[in-house]
Enzyme design. Structure first.
Site, short mmCIF file in Angstrom:
data_model
loop_
_atom_site.label_atom_id
_atom_site.label_comp_id
_atom_site.label_asym_id
_atom_site.label_seq_id
_atom_site.Cartn_x
_atom_site.Cartn_y
_atom_site.Cartn_z
N SER A 31 0.84 -1.21 0.00
CA SER A 31 0.00 0.00 0.00
C SER A 31 0.87 1.25 0.00
O SER A 31 2.08 1.19 0.21
CB SER A 31 -0.88 0.00 1.24
OG SER A 31 -0.09 0.29 2.37
N LYS A 32 0.20 2.36 -0.23
CA LYS A 32 0.89 3.66 -0.21
C LYS A 32 1.58 3.85 1.15
O LYS A 32 2.69 4.35 1.22
CB LYS A 32 -0.17 4.74 -0.43
CG LYS A 32 0.38 6.10 -0.70
CD LYS A 32 -0.75 7.05 -1.03
CE LYS A 32 -0.89 8.09 0.05
NZ LYS A 32 -1.90 9.10 -0.24
#
Ligand code: GLU
Length: 506
Positions: free
Chosen positions: A261-262
């Site tokens: 994920s970011k």
């Protein structure tokens, strides 16, 4: 299906920056299209106005451009199925939703957001579907005349798919083989919203049909939506034209636990977006591979092998080679762990393999950003060749090469001062005179005469070579020191030795 009919699409929603998983989806679409002499379409799925983010579409288009994965049809270049932005196609979706209502496969639902909120509060895990739809305000539950009244009065409503009871739907995924779903587990998704916009589910099916898409590749996270789409293809009478689907494996966190994920990027200190992305609303900057110093060729290469291989040990591929070799049957079902160290290895390899000419513009831009102007292109090319094997990121060219164009401001004094002596000062004064008298400014010759001087004065090679390097470079790094001197030229080398001597003896 004959090759020239292959039509694939990348269909992003412009809701933010482009994650490397998204770019890999683009890449696999692109490669498949190239391999089959097909057409690669970019379609912007912007029907969710609440999630729309200013600048995201332009950003996506620029990312594709940077990677060299340009679409054949898009909102920018147009094409026979324009418009390619779903918000501009708004008017055409309603007829399909209404058709589904007439057929009994969809229905009007008049429940207000507040009413639905209440249901969610009252019923744990509430889903709008077969379990509860009969008790809600929709055209399946209300008497016909009331529905008509509500519609005539212009009461806001959505259209929902009516998921069938006790059915098993299945399709053949190009990567996963036969995939089945039980319809009872899926809720009645909204197809057309109260504002007249289609949802993703309706729009993706209608547009894949109208745009004659033959193969639809998307991330694994879309697999749960597949049963809704399958039913829509069937109900709308288009099943024979349904694209072949492939749900691409996830890109996983480095430890293999869950989707990258970011947030993992900022936690672990590496980018997960293709290019820097600044959220227009929050002003938050999410770093990208491009700005960190990745070559697009390396970025594309490392993404290609996240979940795909050609069956050999080969790891370095050009886009051209990938376009010939790519095949969906060599894409793995399992998620691919992202390894940033390996990503950097790809970049270093690509820097090594690139010519100085290929790298020149990048290096110039990096220098310019740091206030260094390079006017002599021929020298820059030579310098790039001298140092490129030492650079992992393009930004490393600054540390590795800027000293060729600007005298060091600081020196690694710890490397020289503890062992500095008056005799060394003497030695370098003599060396300056020797340099001044040197006629032939050649690396081998300079080395021979320097070494001769050291022997004559009773120094070991190691005693003086390191200080000489620090004088020219500022630190203990760089290519062969006499190559550096040759690049700098006689005057500059002498000037640097003198300047450094002052600093070393201060
Ligand atoms: N709009 C969807 C997305 O944002 C597209 C998914 C698909 O390719 O069907 O990824």
């Amino acid at each position: 299906m004959s090759d020239n009919k292959v039509r694939v699409r990348f269909a992003p929603s412009p809701t933010g920056g482009l994650h490397l998983g998204g770019v890999r989806t683009v890449l696999f679409n692109y490669l498949f299209a190239k391999k089959h002499n097909g057409t690669f379409v970019l379609r912007i799925e912007d029907t969710d106005q609440n999630r729309y983010v200013e600048g995201a579409e332009e950003y996506i288009i620029n990312c594709l451009k940077w990677c060299g994965l340009n679409p054949d049809e898009s909102p920018v270049v147009g094409g026979p199925f324009a418009p390619y932005r779903q918000s501009e196609r708004k008017a055409l979706y309603r007829e399909y939703a209404e058709k589904l209502v007439r057929q009994g496969h969809a229905y009007y639902a008049f429940d207000t957001p507040e009413e639905l909120e209440q249901q969610r509060k009252d019923i744990p895990n509430f889903q709008y579907g077969m379990a509860y739809r009969d008790g809600l305000r929709n055209s399946l539950a209300l008497p016909e005349h009331e529905v008509e009244q509500l519609l005539n009065a212009g009461t806001p409503h959505v259209i929902r798919i009516k998921m069938p009871e006790d059915e098993t739907v299945h399709f053949n995924d190009m990567i996963r083989g036969d995939v089945t779903f039980e319809t009872n587990t899926v809720d009645d998704k909204v197809l057309l919203k109260a504002d007249g916009m289609p949802t993703y589910h309706l729009a993706v099916v209608v547009d894949d049909y109208l745009m004659q898409i033959t193969h639809a590749f998307r991330g694994e996270e879309w697999l749960p939506s597949a049963p809704v789409h399958l039913l829509l293809w069937e109900y709308l009478g288009w099943k024979a034209n349904m694209p072949q689907w492939a749900h691409l494996p996830l890109i996983l966190k480095p430890d293999g636990h869950g989707k990258l994920s970011k947030r993992d990027g900022s936690r672990l200190g590496f980018p997960v977006y293709a290019m820097n992305w600044t959220d227009a609303k929050t002003g938050e900057l999410t770093p990208g591979f491009r700005e960190l110093g990745f070559l697009p060729e390396a970025f594309v290469n490392l993404l290609a092998v996240l979940g795909w291989n050609d069956g050999t040990d080969q790891e370095i591929f050009t886009l051209e080679e990938l376009s010939q070799k790519f095949s969906m049957d060599r894409v793995s079902k399992a998620g691919a762990k992202f390894d940033f160290e390996k990503a950097k290895w790809f970049n270093a390899e690509w820097i090594k393999r690139s010519s100085a000419e290929d790298l020149q513009d990048y290096v110039k831009a990096i220098f310019t950003a740091k206030g260094i102007t390079v006017s002599d292109d021929a020298s820059l090319l030579k310098v790039i060749d001298l140092v490129k094997d030492r650079c992992v990121l393009l930004t490393d060219f600054y540390d590795q090469a800027s000293y060729f164009f600007a005298q060091p401001e600081n020196y690694d004094l710890n490397a020289v001062k503890p062992k500095w002596t008056d005799a060394k000062t003497e030695l370098f004064h003599t060396f300056v005179t020797q340099l001044q008298e040197t006629q032939n400014w050649d690396a081998a010759e300079l080395e021979t005469s320097f070494k001769a001087l050291l022997t004559e004065k009773g120094f070991k090679i190691g005693d003086a070579m390191l200080p000489f390097r620090v004088m020219l470079v500022g630190g203990k790094f760089g290519p062969h020191v006499f190559d550096i001197a040759v690049m700098l030229g006689k005057e500059e080398t002498i000037a640097r030795v003198k300047k450094a001597l002052a600093a070393f003896t201060a």
